[in-house]
Design a protein around this motif. Structure first.
Motif, PDB file in Angstrom:
ATOM      1  N   GLU A   5       6.723   0.975 -13.553  1.00 51.90           N
ATOM      2  CA  GLU A   5       5.826   1.042 -11.998  1.00 51.90           C
ATOM      3  C   GLU A   5       5.097   0.236 -11.463  1.00 51.90           C
ATOM      4  O   GLU A   5       4.976   0.065 -10.765  1.00 51.90           O
ATOM      5  N   ALA A   6       4.384  -0.225 -12.678  1.00 55.35           N
ATOM      6  CA  ALA A   6       2.899  -0.821 -12.020  1.00 55.35           C
ATOM      7  C   ALA A   6       3.444  -2.179 -11.995  1.00 55.35           C
ATOM      8  O   ALA A   6       2.581  -2.919 -11.160  1.00 55.35           O
ATOM      9  N   SER A   9       5.180  -2.402  -8.589  1.00 52.45           N
ATOM     10  CA  SER A   9       3.944  -1.964  -7.211  1.00 52.45           C
ATOM     11  C   SER A   9       2.774  -3.116  -7.186  1.00 52.45           C
ATOM     12  O   SER A   9       2.561  -3.749  -5.938  1.00 52.45           O
ATOM     13  N   SER A  10       3.012  -3.830  -7.689  1.00 49.35           N
ATOM     14  CA  SER A  10       2.228  -5.449  -8.141  1.00 49.35           C
ATOM     15  C   SER A  10       2.750  -6.476  -8.054  1.00 49.35           C
ATOM     16  O   SER A  10       2.449  -7.735  -7.258  1.00 49.35           O
ATOM     17  N   GLU A  39      -4.406   2.429 -13.367  1.00 50.02           N
ATOM     18  CA  GLU A  39      -4.414   3.599 -12.490  1.00 50.02           C
ATOM     19  C   GLU A  39      -4.204   2.215 -10.654  1.00 50.02           C
ATOM     20  O   GLU A  39      -4.102   1.140 -11.004  1.00 50.02           O
ATOM     21  N   ASP A  40      -4.839   2.503  -9.256  1.00 49.89           N
ATOM     22  CA  ASP A  40      -4.337   2.226  -8.910  1.00 49.89           C
ATOM     23  C   ASP A  40      -5.623   1.228  -8.713  1.00 49.89           C
ATOM     24  O   ASP A  40      -4.857  -0.071  -7.671  1.00 49.89           O
ATOM     25  N   LYS A  41      -6.603   1.450  -9.521  1.00 50.80           N
ATOM     26  CA  LYS A  41      -7.611   0.501  -9.211  1.00 50.80           C
ATOM     27  C   LYS A  41      -7.194  -0.822 -10.086  1.00 50.80           C
ATOM     28  O   LYS A  41      -7.517  -1.957 -10.190  1.00 50.80           O
ATOM     29  N   ASP A  42      -5.986  -1.020 -11.320  1.00 51.00           N
ATOM     30  CA  ASP A  42      -5.794  -1.509 -12.234  1.00 51.00           C
ATOM     31  C   ASP A  42      -4.451  -2.262 -11.095  1.00 51.00           C
ATOM     32  O   ASP A  42      -3.852  -3.446 -11.120  1.00 51.00           O
ATOM     33  N   ILE A  43      -3.667  -1.599 -10.084  1.00 52.56           N
ATOM     34  CA  ILE A  43      -2.671  -1.883  -9.643  1.00 52.56           C
ATOM     35  C   ILE A  43      -3.386  -3.274  -8.592  1.00 52.56           C
ATOM     36  O   ILE A  43      -3.154  -4.598  -7.964  1.00 52.56           O
ATOM     37  N   GLU A  44      -5.041  -3.212  -7.896  1.00 54.42           N
ATOM     38  CA  GLU A  44      -5.260  -3.679  -6.497  1.00 54.42           C
ATOM     39  C   GLU A  44      -5.544  -4.667  -7.568  1.00 54.42           C
ATOM     40  O   GLU A  44      -6.235  -5.579  -7.352  1.00 54.42           O
ATOM     41  N   LYS A  47      -3.409  -7.423  -8.410  1.00 51.91           N
ATOM     42  CA  LYS A  47      -2.840  -8.033  -7.185  1.00 51.91           C
ATOM     43  C   LYS A  47      -3.888  -9.297  -7.099  1.00 51.91           C
ATOM     44  O   LYS A  47      -3.311 -10.460  -6.845  1.00 51.91           O
TER      45      LYS A  47
END
Length: 294
Positions: A5-6, A9-10, A39-44, A47
């Motif tokens: 999923e990561a 998302s990324s 987590e969201d911070k990892d995806i950010e 990116k």
């Protein structure tokens, strides 16, 4: 979310994400079953890493950007890329000259001078923070394109490199760093080039500059002597820079060596001294102030 999923998302592949984890650019949580949870911070973060990589930053440069809270690292790498573009244009021009019959020996000498100048510029960028490092690098870059051919020039170059390799990087206390970063955040290379052009004009036509800017000069120096200025972060930064340059040999080693290395810089420095003499002659009341600062 898990790595599949990561990746979705990324916009990155699983292989790329695993590589960035291995390089310690991100550190997702590890679950009891051994799977990684993003987590969201990892995806950010992923990116951002993707953007940095597509813009040509290396892994080590990205690590420096991540460690840097002031934003100065990105500006440093922006300038490095600008200088790299300039170097590539010079190399393209040299190739064109070779195609028109210029000697390989001459190109070899010019390439060596370009590489040696780059070594000085890169060290200045790494040693001096943010805008100040940018200014010094662009300021001295124009004087580091001449051939280094005489024994005196070779000795001066060696002295400069040994000096820059031997001094610690300049660091501001957190409060001054925050002020410095905020007050210079909008300055660009174009602004620095404009400042250098205006400085060149002022030292080449000092009398005209003094006449045209009399009121501004007087107001500026009145402020520089005020208690308001002496209580300001700008004054503390100026003093810190002065002390650093004085105690680490910038004034006594680097500048004299630059004058021996570059005839153009030696001429520029002499023009600056003459302009300063004319300035103090026009404003003798400021001579004590300048002597105290020296």
């Amino acid at each position: 979310m898990l790595i599949k999923e990561a990746a979705k998302s990324s916009g990155l592949t699983k292989k790329a994400i695993e590589y960035y984890i291995e390089q310690e650019l991100i550190a997702p949580k590890i679950l009891c079953n051994g799977y990684r949870e993003f987590e969201d911070k990892d995806i950010e973060a992923l990116k951002k890493i993707s953007v940095y990589r597509r813009l040509g930053l290396s892994i080590e440069e990205i690590k420096e950007v991540q460690r840097d809270l002031s934003g100065s690292a990105l500006k440093k790498f922006t300038l490095k890329k600008e200088l790299k573009v300039q170097r590539e244009e010079l190399k393209r021009s040299m190739l064109e000259e070779l195609s028109r019959g210029k000697s390989y020996r001459e190109m070899e000498d010019r390439l060596r001078s370009l590489e040696e100048g780059n070594a000085v510029i890169d060290r200045l960028l790494d040693l001096f923070p943010g805008y100040y490092g940018h200014f010094l690098s662009l300021h001295f870059a124009r004087f580091l394109q001449e051939p280094i051919s005489t024994e005196e020039q070779k000795a001066a170059y060696k002295e400069i490199i040994e000096f820059l390799d031997g001094i610690p990087a300049l660091e501001f206390p957190p409060d001054l760093q925050e002020y410095f970063t905020e007050s210079t955040k909008d300055f660009t290379s174009e602004n620095i080039h404009d400042i250098m052009k205006e400085t060149k004009k002022s030292i080449e036509n000092t009398e005209d500059f003094l006449k045209e800017n009399k009121e501004i000069i007087e107001a500026y120096h009145k402020y520089k002597q005020s208690q308001e200025y002496k209580d300001s972060p700008a004054y503390k930064i100026e003093k810190l820079l002065k002390d650093f340059n004085s105690t680490n040999g910038y004034n006594d080693i680097f500048i004299p060596a630059m004058k021996r290395l570059s005839p153009a810089y030696n001429d520029y420095y002499r023009q600056l001294e003459i302009a300063n003499e004319k300035f103090l002659k026009s404003y003798p009341e400021l001579e004590k102030l300048y002597n105290e600062r020296d």
